[in-house]
Design an enzyme around this catalytic site. Sequence first.
Site, mmCIF file in Angstrom:
data_model
loop_
_atom_site.group_PDB
_atom_site.id
_atom_site.type_symbol
_atom_site.label_atom_id
_atom_site.label_comp_id
_atom_site.label_asym_id
_atom_site.label_seq_id
_atom_site.Cartn_x
_atom_site.Cartn_y
_atom_site.Cartn_z
ATOM 1 N N SER A 1 -66.157 5.358 -2.252
ATOM 2 C CA SER A 1 -66.112 4.836 -3.508
ATOM 3 C C SER A 1 -67.392 4.702 -4.079
ATOM 4 C CB SER A 1 -64.681 4.508 -3.053
ATOM 5 O OG SER A 1 -65.004 3.096 -2.517
ATOM 6 N N ASP B 1 -62.574 -5.106 -8.388
ATOM 7 C CA ASP B 1 -61.491 -5.680 -8.102
ATOM 8 C C ASP B 1 -61.528 -5.841 -6.679
ATOM 9 O OD1 ASP B 1 -62.074 -3.424 -6.099
ATOM 10 O OD2 ASP B 1 -61.059 -0.981 -7.332
ATOM 11 N N HIS C 1 -64.436 -3.491 -4.549
ATOM 12 C CA HIS C 1 -65.377 -2.883 -4.920
ATOM 13 C C HIS C 1 -66.444 -3.673 -5.865
ATOM 14 C CE1 HIS C 1 -62.137 0.962 -4.702
ATOM 15 N NE2 HIS C 1 -63.413 1.602 -3.958
#
Length: 349
Positions: A37, A324, A327
């Site tokens: 990610s 978040d 991340h």
Amino acid sequence: MKLHMLWLVFVLIVVETNATKQGKNATIPALIVFGDSIMDTGNNNNLPTLLKCNFPPYGKDFISGLATGRFSDGRVPSDLIAEKLGLAKTLPAYMNRNLKPKDLLKGVTFASGGTGYDPLTAKIMSVISVWDQLTYFKEYISKIKKNFGEEKAQNILDNSFFVVVSSSNDLAHTYLAQSHRYDRTSYANFLADSAVKFVRELHKLGARKIGVFSAVPVGCVPLQRTVFGGIFTRGCNKPLNNMAKQFNSRLSPALDSLDKELDGIILYIDVYDTLFDMIQHPKRYGFVVADRGCCGIGSLAISYMCNSLNPFTCSNSSAYIFWDSYHPTERAYQVIVDKLLDKYLSKVI
Ligand SMILES: *[C@@H]1O[C@H](CO)[C@@H](O)[C@H](O)[C@H]1NC(C)=O
Ligand SMILES: *[C@@H]1O[C@H](CO)[C@@H](O)[C@H](O)[C@H]1NC(C)=O
């Protein structure tokens, strides 16, 4: 006299080898990225996985405020590195169905949020394993050959910068499912050995300038603090950080010897210390909050838990290291990329 001559020959050989190793100061034609990610710019959007984020407030600070599938408020390191290399402001996701052949020329990312070096990680999350990303890379090269010819494809293989970023999901999540087979140290070693195997495969496919990110202090992300850091203290998950360090201590020398063994340049890129220092001393870097994410109440939210239904998202994400609970924000990524690229990029340009 004879000894002098030998010495001179030796010095000349060393100088010659170094010159070949650094190559010509060719411009980098493309950036090609593999991983998770941190580097995904939308590859998960069309996958049957819960791990996606192509909805607000993700992307709230992105160009035109769009949620693109990037796991952040704005751009992610694939974009920021592409910009540093003078290629483009954003790097396309290979799975984006709207890409035309010419959109492939400056590089793409194959990265898929939630994936890892351990094949089980991608399986659990229903995302694209790093090994399958190599298969897509072969397809990418054949598309380049078909549309632009052999020579262009060869130039991309020879001169592009290839970046690999993975391990966080293996360490933080899959280890729990693998702990009957491995202890912490042997699992970290298994992952580092997998990373080396990945680089060998990538090199076999023709890549010649490869940078591999270290593991990050994943025990310090807000989610880990909430679950493992104590209700009131919310400290970092130290055993998890120690696993990340074990991974790094095995990976770094292994990549150094690979760099000597293979032609081209293989770089170990240490991100651990930079991110750890930012988390310990946020104010030094102009951040205010380091232990909560901007999105939601900041302690647990990720993916669908961080959507437009939550009313708590912060207004100024630049003040936060984390977007978040897992991340970093674009601004945190920018600090890291600025710091790293000065150090490492000169070696591949
Ligand atoms: C190599 O290229 C970079 C980027 O274009 C440039 O900044 C640098 O001065 C060049 N170095 C040499 C030795 O020509
Ligand atoms: C947002 O946070 C950054 C970093 O702390 C700060 O420099 C900036 O002034 C803040 N912006 C607003 C509008 O408060």
